[in-house]
Design a protein around this motif. Sequence first.
Motif, PDB file in Angstrom:
ATOM      1  N   THR A 194       0.838  -1.198   0.000  1.00 45.04           N
ATOM      2  CA  THR A 194       0.000   0.000   0.000  1.00 45.04           C
ATOM      3  C   THR A 194       0.872   1.246   0.000  1.00 45.04           C
ATOM      4  O   THR A 194       2.092   1.187   0.165  1.00 45.04           O
ATOM      5  CB  THR A 194      -0.908   0.005   1.240  1.00 45.04           C
ATOM      6  OG1 THR A 194      -0.074   0.064   2.411  1.00 45.04           O
ATOM      7  CG2 THR A 194      -1.766  -1.247   1.294  1.00 45.04           C
ATOM      8  N   THR A 231       0.949   3.458   2.290  1.00 40.46           N
ATOM      9  CA  THR A 231       1.556   3.587   3.619  1.00 40.46           C
ATOM     10  C   THR A 231       2.818   2.736   3.725  1.00 40.46           C
ATOM     11  O   THR A 231       3.819   3.155   4.319  1.00 40.46           O
ATOM     12  CB  THR A 231       0.543   3.171   4.701  1.00 40.46           C
ATOM     13  OG1 THR A 231      -0.632   3.986   4.584  1.00 40.46           O
ATOM     14  CG2 THR A 231       1.140   3.322   6.083  1.00 40.46           C
ATOM     15  N   THR A 232       2.772   1.539   3.156  1.00 44.91           N
ATOM     16  CA  THR A 232       3.939   0.653   3.188  1.00 44.91           C
ATOM     17  C   THR A 232       5.116   1.279   2.453  1.00 44.91           C
ATOM     18  O   THR A 232       6.258   1.253   2.942  1.00 44.91           O
ATOM     19  CB  THR A 232       3.590  -0.708   2.558  1.00 44.91           C
ATOM     20  OG1 THR A 232       2.484  -1.283   3.260  1.00 44.91           O
ATOM     21  CG2 THR A 232       4.792  -1.648   2.625  1.00 44.91           C
ATOM     22  N   ARG A 282       5.625   4.476   1.881  1.00 45.83           N
ATOM     23  CA  ARG A 282       6.112   5.642   2.628  1.00 45.83           C
ATOM     24  C   ARG A 282       6.964   5.217   3.817  1.00 45.83           C
ATOM     25  O   ARG A 282       8.020   5.814   4.073  1.00 45.83           O
ATOM     26  CB  ARG A 282       4.929   6.497   3.099  1.00 45.83           C
ATOM     27  CG  ARG A 282       4.250   7.293   2.002  1.00 45.83           C
ATOM     28  CD  ARG A 282       3.335   8.352   2.578  1.00 45.83           C
ATOM     29  NE  ARG A 282       2.187   7.767   3.246  1.00 45.83           N
ATOM     30  CZ  ARG A 282       1.047   7.455   2.640  1.00 45.83           C
ATOM     31  NH1 ARG A 282       0.916   7.655   1.339  1.00 45.83           N
ATOM     32  NH2 ARG A 282       0.038   6.937   3.322  1.00 45.83           N
ATOM     33  N   ARG A 283       6.511   4.172   4.501  1.00 48.47           N
ATOM     34  CA  ARG A 283       7.291   3.691   5.652  1.00 48.47           C
ATOM     35  C   ARG A 283       8.647   3.162   5.194  1.00 48.47           C
ATOM     36  O   ARG A 283       9.679   3.428   5.829  1.00 48.47           O
ATOM     37  CB  ARG A 283       6.501   2.608   6.381  1.00 48.47           C
ATOM     38  CG  ARG A 283       7.184   2.137   7.662  1.00 48.47           C
ATOM     39  CD  ARG A 283       6.368   1.090   8.384  1.00 48.47           C
ATOM     40  NE  ARG A 283       5.128   1.656   8.910  1.00 48.47           N
ATOM     41  CZ  ARG A 283       3.922   1.290   8.516  1.00 48.47           C
ATOM     42  NH1 ARG A 283       3.773   0.374   7.569  1.00 48.47           N
ATOM     43  NH2 ARG A 283       2.841   1.835   9.041  1.00 48.47           N
ATOM     44  N   VAL A 322       5.490  12.614  12.682  1.00 47.55           N
ATOM     45  CA  VAL A 322       4.569  11.482  12.495  1.00 47.55           C
ATOM     46  C   VAL A 322       3.900  11.114  13.815  1.00 47.55           C
ATOM     47  O   VAL A 322       2.708  10.822  13.864  1.00 47.55           O
ATOM     48  CB  VAL A 322       5.335  10.278  11.906  1.00 47.55           C
ATOM     49  CG1 VAL A 322       4.453   9.026  11.920  1.00 47.55           C
ATOM     50  CG2 VAL A 322       5.781  10.582  10.484  1.00 47.55           C
ATOM     51  N   SER A 342       3.029  12.723  -1.413  1.00 45.76           N
ATOM     52  CA  SER A 342       2.560  11.509  -0.742  1.00 45.76           C
ATOM     53  C   SER A 342       1.956  11.815   0.628  1.00 45.76           C
ATOM     54  O   SER A 342       1.102  11.064   1.119  1.00 45.76           O
ATOM     55  CB  SER A 342       3.713  10.514  -0.598  1.00 45.76           C
ATOM     56  OG  SER A 342       4.688  10.987   0.304  1.00 45.76           O
ATOM     57  N   ARG A 353      -2.897  14.588   1.225  1.00 45.21           N
ATOM     58  CA  ARG A 353      -4.003  13.807   0.653  1.00 45.21           C
ATOM     59  C   ARG A 353      -5.222  14.665   0.332  1.00 45.21           C
ATOM     60  O   ARG A 353      -6.293  14.131   0.016  1.00 45.21           O
ATOM     61  CB  ARG A 353      -4.423  12.697   1.630  1.00 45.21           C
ATOM     62  CG  ARG A 353      -3.276  11.879   2.210  1.00 45.21           C
ATOM     63  CD  ARG A 353      -2.354  11.346   1.133  1.00 45.21           C
ATOM     64  NE  ARG A 353      -3.018  10.446   0.221  1.00 45.21           N
ATOM     65  CZ  ARG A 353      -2.475   9.984  -0.899  1.00 45.21           C
ATOM     66  NH1 ARG A 353      -1.257  10.372  -1.244  1.00 45.21           N
ATOM     67  NH2 ARG A 353      -3.142   9.170  -1.679  1.00 45.21           N
TER      68      ARG A 353
END
Length: 391
Positions: A5, A7-8, A10-11, A97, A228, A231
Motif C-alpha cells: 500500500t 503507507t507501506t 512511505r514507511r 509522524v 505523498s 491527501r
Amino acid sequence: MRRPTGTTWRRAAVIAVSAVCVGYAPIAMTELWPYARPGAPAFGEWILGRVVSPRYVADALATRIEPYRHSLLPLIVHSVLGGLLMLLGPLQVLTAVRRRTRLHRVLGVVFAVTVYASMAGAALYLARTAPEEAFSGAAFWIVLATILVGTVLSVTFGVLSAVAGYPDLHQRWMLLCYGFLLTAPLLRFEWGGLPMIMPGLSMAEINRAATMHLGSVVAFGALIASRSLDRRRKISGMSRSWAPLPVLAVAHLAGAVALTWIVRSGLDFGAPGRRLLLAYLLPYAVTYAVMASCALRTGREGRPWAREEWRLHWTALCLAPVLSAAAAPLFELTLGLDRLTAVSAGAAIGCGALATTATLVVSLRVMYAREVLKRAAPARATAPRLSSPVS
C-alpha cells in the motif's frame, strides 16, 4: 499476495532514508580530520578505498590539501554540523509522524540554527576558494554555491511558513531543505557506485557527472514526499489554474529549444560531453515522465489540488533548460570558463533552481487561496438573506 500500500511504501522510504542518514553521519563528521591531524580516522575514505581502490581515493584527495588547509576550520564546522543534521532530519520526521509537537518545535529550532551555522562554514570556504581550485573545477564550485543558497532559502521559508501558520508549506520547504542536504551522501554513493559502471574514471570526472543531476534528483524526491503526505483533494479558495494549457505549451516550446541547444553544445566535446549529457538527460527524462503522468492522472481522478501542484512543477521542469542555456554564456563571460564547463554548470543548476522556484509558486498559490477565503468571509456575513416565500 497483497500489493504494498501507499503507507507501506512511505514507511519503507522513511526507513531507507533514515538508514542512509544515520550511516553517513559519522562519515561526514570525520571526513576532514586527516587534514587537521594526519593519520586520524576517516571512515568515508576507509570504506571507499575498499569498495573501489586505495589508489582511486589517494589520487582524488591528493589535490585537496592546499585548498582545504586555508579554510580548514570552516570546513570542519561545516562537516561536523552536517553530520548532526543527518541525525536531526529523521528525528524531525519521527516527531512529526508521532505528533510530538513540542519536541518537534524544539528540534526544529536546533535544526534551523545548525543549518545556518553549517552553511556559514561552507560559505566561508567557497569565498576563500577560487572556482577553478574547487574539487572537480569551477562547475562544482558553482553547484556547491547554488545548493548552499537553496538550502538556506528553503530552511528560511520553512521557518517563516511555520510561524505564519502554514504547516503544509512548512512541510514542503523543510523536505526540500533536507533534500539539498542529502546531496552529500548521495554523491558518496556515486563515488563508490559509478566506477563499477564506468571503470577508469577518476573521482573528479565522476563528480562532474554526478553534479549534472543531484540537485534535480533530490528536489524531485522532496516533491514526491510532499505529494505523498498531502491527501487533500482540493484547497478552499483555489479556482483557476496558474499553469493552464497555454502556459504549459509555451514552457514546452521554450524548453525544447533550450534543451536542443544544450544537447548540441555537449555533443561538440566528444566523449566527455556525451557522458555529461547522459548524466543530465536520463534523470531529466524520468522526472519529466513521472510529472506528466501524475499531472494527467490526478486530473482524470478529479483531484484539482494535486493536479495543480504537479502542473506547476512540470512547467518549472520544462523551463529549467531555459535557465541553464541562459546561465551558460553568463558563466563563460563573467568567470572566464571554457564552453564545456560553462554549459555543464548551467545544466547542473537549472532543475534544482527551478524546483525551488516552483515550490515558491506553490506557496504563493496556497497563500492566495487563503486570502481569497478571508476576503469572501465578510461578504458572505453581510450578504442579505432572502426571506422565505409566503404561501
